[in-house]
Design an enzyme around this catalytic site. Sequence first.
Site, PDB file in Angstrom:
ATOM      1  CB  SER A 116      68.466   1.712  51.367  1.00 50.58           C
ATOM      2  OG  SER A 116      67.273   2.112  50.567  1.00 50.58           O
TER       3      SER A 116
ATOM      4  CG  HIS B  78      66.187   5.068  54.834  1.00 52.10           C
ATOM      5  ND1 HIS B  78      65.340   4.003  54.695  1.00 52.10           N
ATOM      6  CD2 HIS B  78      67.101   5.102  53.763  1.00 52.10           C
ATOM      7  CE1 HIS B  78      65.801   3.147  53.489  1.00 52.10           C
ATOM      8  NE2 HIS B  78      66.726   3.938  52.974  1.00 52.10           N
TER       9      HIS B  78
ATOM     10  CG  ASP C  66      63.134   4.377  56.818  1.00 47.42           C
ATOM     11  OD1 ASP C  66      63.148   5.099  56.209  1.00 47.42           O
ATOM     12  OD2 ASP C  66      63.579   3.140  56.412  1.00 47.42           O
TER      13      ASP C  66
END
Length: 410
Positions: free
Chosen positions: A219, A377, A349
């Site tokens: 991320s 995610h 995601d």
Amino acid sequence: MNHKQMLPDPPPSLTLFHSDLYIWSLIAGQQRYLEVLLIACVIYASHFSISACNCVLCYSAGCLLDKNRVAMDQDMVNMFAIAAGTLAIPLLLFMASFMLWPSSLIEVYYWYWRRTLGLQVRYADCGGYRFCYSYRGKPGLRPSVLMLHDFSAHKDTWLPMVKYLPKHLHLLCVDMPGHEGTTRTNTDDYSIQGQVKRIRQFVEAIRLNRKPFHLVGTSMGGTVAGVHAACHPSDLCSLTLICPTGLRNQNESKFDSQMHEVEHSRYTLNIPLIPSIPEEMEEMLKLCSHVRFRVPQQILQGLVDVRIPHNDFYHEVFVEIMSENSKYALHEHIQQITTPLQVIWGKQDQVVDVSGAAVLTEALPGCRVDLLENCGHSVVMERPRQTAKLILDFSISQQSTESASTKKKS
């Protein structure tokens, strides 16, 4: 230390955004969380009561030969009462802690699993700035692995995956700038470029780049890792980006749609990734998780309690990384990445759309892409075993390719 009894695999139905949620939902996801707590308490208490229980057993054996049954029965009752009390006190204390201070149990849980997995916490001081990181193993033939966590998380995010990596592999999990145990200041630059500079400072402080290492980021940490690779290619031998932000994706995610409303309100609306009440934490779970599951209210409250003292900081960092200079930082540096690249993404995601993988593939045709089915995610939490295997296989393959190339040149 015996590393065989470690963090259990998350059930297939479990999807989470970061390790706070994963740790407690391991229990809630199986809908047996009270049972597990009680069992844990009994095991914990048994360490304190073993002496009393031994006394009871020994005394019982001796009393079988005693003719005075009345006195024996009374003493037996007394001894069993002592043993039961010894068991009950830790149990009651544990349950009281769970009801009143659930956040403290979360912190103890992290400590316990770091210890079980053989991770040690250390600090690196760099001119008045201190980095906190955990590590396991020593530099060896295989490249060291440095892991950068996501927004509002911490080094323990990687615990589920560390379980499946070789014990002898040199691993480092660092708290990102301002997060957890790493220095937080009001004057620091928390933009992507600012974080890249700090991570390079950390790498140089511990002399990690004496030999090229494998950099992994997820991320926000993936964006920082990608920009680091573009700016400091000589540091790395390979790079893994897991659901990285900072790309101009072809499709919008659910989170992108929500953020349009937040930005339109000039951030007066709550940011979905910064919950301040249990209900918002539950909504964040729904956003960041592929499969729905139930988390008890007390656990949600504990997770919120852990985050609330840091929410102002998280808000500051979020606004910074969503600013014009940082929002597409990885996209703007793609062409400068020369390090062998692996991309891992969950197909479901909802925070960063999986179309970002195609953007990276188009810009860097030689990169390896692994798309995971039924995964959101939080790839590291949802698929720790598979993610560890993919990263390890990629690192080994790159090392083999480099060795073959060196032999040809010689």
